[in-house]
Design an enzyme around this catalytic site. Structure first.
Site, PDB file in Angstrom:
ATOM      1  N   ASP A 164      51.069  46.431  44.842  1.00  0.00           N
ATOM      2  CA  ASP A 164      50.969  45.171  44.117  1.00  0.00           C
ATOM      3  C   ASP A 164      51.848  44.116  44.787  1.00  0.00           C
ATOM      4  OD1 ASP A 164      50.358  43.567  41.570  1.00  0.00           O
ATOM      5  OD2 ASP A 164      52.546  43.573  41.636  1.00  0.00           O
ATOM      6  N   GLY A 165      51.274  42.968  45.058  1.00  0.00           N
ATOM      7  CA  GLY A 165      52.003  41.936  45.783  1.00  0.00           C
ATOM      8  C   GLY A 165      53.166  41.357  45.012  1.00  0.00           C
ATOM      9  N   SER A 171      45.135  34.945  56.431  1.00  0.00           N
ATOM     10  CA  SER A 171      46.543  34.565  56.594  1.00  0.00           C
ATOM     11  C   SER A 171      47.353  35.593  57.386  1.00  0.00           C
ATOM     12  CB  SER A 171      47.180  34.282  55.235  1.00  0.00           C
ATOM     13  OG  SER A 171      46.951  35.331  54.323  1.00  0.00           O
ATOM     14  N   HIS A 202      49.387  38.884  48.945  1.00  0.00           N
ATOM     15  CA  HIS A 202      47.995  39.198  48.597  1.00  0.00           C
ATOM     16  C   HIS A 202      47.161  38.987  49.864  1.00  0.00           C
ATOM     17  CE1 HIS A 202      49.902  38.312  44.729  1.00  0.00           C
ATOM     18  NE2 HIS A 202      48.927  38.975  44.136  1.00  0.00           N
ATOM     19  N   ASP A 261      49.353  34.311  47.299  1.00  0.00           N
ATOM     20  CA  ASP A 261      47.980  33.806  47.281  1.00  0.00           C
ATOM     21  C   ASP A 261      47.105  34.727  46.430  1.00  0.00           C
ATOM     22  OD1 ASP A 261      45.551  32.613  47.886  1.00  0.00           O
ATOM     23  OD2 ASP A 261      45.379  33.587  49.839  1.00  0.00           O
ATOM     24  N   GLU A 263      48.505  44.582  50.083  1.00  0.00           N
ATOM     25  CA  GLU A 263      47.142  44.537  49.562  1.00  0.00           C
ATOM     26  C   GLU A 263      46.942  45.755  48.665  1.00  0.00           C
ATOM     27  OE1 GLU A 263      43.629  43.874  48.243  1.00  0.00           O
ATOM     28  OE2 GLU A 263      44.672  42.356  49.438  1.00  0.00           O
ATOM     29  N   HIS A 278      45.440  27.314  55.277  1.00  0.00           N
ATOM     30  CA  HIS A 278      45.753  27.757  56.629  1.00  0.00           C
ATOM     31  C   HIS A 278      46.322  26.641  57.495  1.00  0.00           C
ATOM     32  CE1 HIS A 278      42.818  31.332  55.950  1.00  0.00           C
ATOM     33  NE2 HIS A 278      44.023  31.551  55.448  1.00  0.00           N
TER      34      HIS A 278
END
Length: 286
Positions: A142-143, A99, A41, A168, A117, A18
């Site tokens: 799906d990311g 995030s 993600h 991520d 997500e 972060h």
């Protein structure tokens, strides 16, 4: 997938990720043109450190709590702590920003953010947390697939020449996750080469990551900056001893910002003597 980020929110890996994410956002917003951010993600975007999940692991106690107890004077760390304070002012004394929240906090009214997500309950919470923010679109998908579906970004006639993609993943597949992440980076760079790409990864034993580093350096980016922070010696494959981010084509000046932030971060977060943080170029020279 069994991973729940609520158990790990605010830990040492979140702190590093972060701090870097906010520095990236600030670098992007120094120019007036609008930008686009994709969080592949995203999780639920907002966490409570007094909830059962966070209390069960206590990981935030060795992460954000250490910085809050003894703030460092570095500007990038202060920027992060100011964001945590803003999150708590809005959502309660034990809130912690994921995030997506930090992206929404740091970016501007004409910027746009897409958050992906896959888990239904997490995606529902993410959508609820940002239902009043028209800049943020939430995608239950799906990311990795989102890079093909959502890049290059555009909204009506608006096309974005600048932006950020944060990848991520939970690394439930252990080292096999690196294959998917590297393939996603290659896809993204092909579809939207103007962006900066940030890939977060856990570190157990650094030497096990050597093939990953070599393959990352071969991706079609002009430059690749490696940022790593260990809180313990990397001598055990059974625990996360630190974490890192690969930054592909990062904004000019970011290396100097992170070079100032990493030593005080390491001093604050390392519970025992640990290897020094790492900040170097796998490819290019910035």
């Amino acid at each position: 997938m069994n991973y729940r980020h609520a158990f790990h929110a605010g830990n040492h890996a979140d702190v590093l990720k972060h701090v870097v994410l906010l520095a990236l956002c600030d670098a992007l917003t120094r120019k007036p043109a609008p930008c686009f951010a994709l969080d592949t993600h995203a999780g639920r975007g907002l966490y409570a450190l007094d909830a059962d999940a966070a209390q069960r692991t206590g990981e935030a106690g060795d992460g954000v709590a250490r910085l809050l107890a003894a703030p460092a004077g570095d500007p990038a760390i202060a920027r992060y702590l100011d964001a945590v304070a803003a999150c708590r002012a809005a959502h309660g004394a034990h809130a912690y920003p994921g995030s997506p929240w930090l992206l929404a906090h740091a970016l501007r009214a004409d910027d746009r953010i897409a958050c992906c997500e896959l888990r239904p309950e997490e995606a529902a919470a993410l959508k609820a947390n940002f239902r009043d923010d028209p800049r943020v679109s939430v995608h239950r998908r799906d990311g990795y697939a989102a890079l093909k579906a959502l890049l290059p970004p555009h909204a009506g006639s608006q096309r974005y020449a600048r932006g950020l993609v944060l990848i991520d993943p939970p690394y439930e597949a252990q080292l096999a996750e690196f294959d998917a992440a590297l393939a996603a980076l290659r896809e993204g760079l092909t579809r939207w080469p103007q962006a900066c790409y940030a890939l977060w990864y856990p570190i157990k034993r650094r030497r096990a990551l050597q093939p990953f580093y070599r393959r990352a350096a071969a991706l079609p980016a002009q430059s690749t900056l490696r940022v790593e922070l260990l809180v313990r010696p990397d001598d055990s494959p059974l625990r996360m001893n630190g974490s890192g981010l690969l930054l592909l084509d990062p904004p000019y000046g970011l290396q100097a910002t992170l070079a100032s932030a990493l030593p005080p971060l390491a001093a604050a977060l390392a519970a025992v003597p640990a290897p020094a943080p790492r900040l170097d170029w796998l490819k290019g020279a910035g």
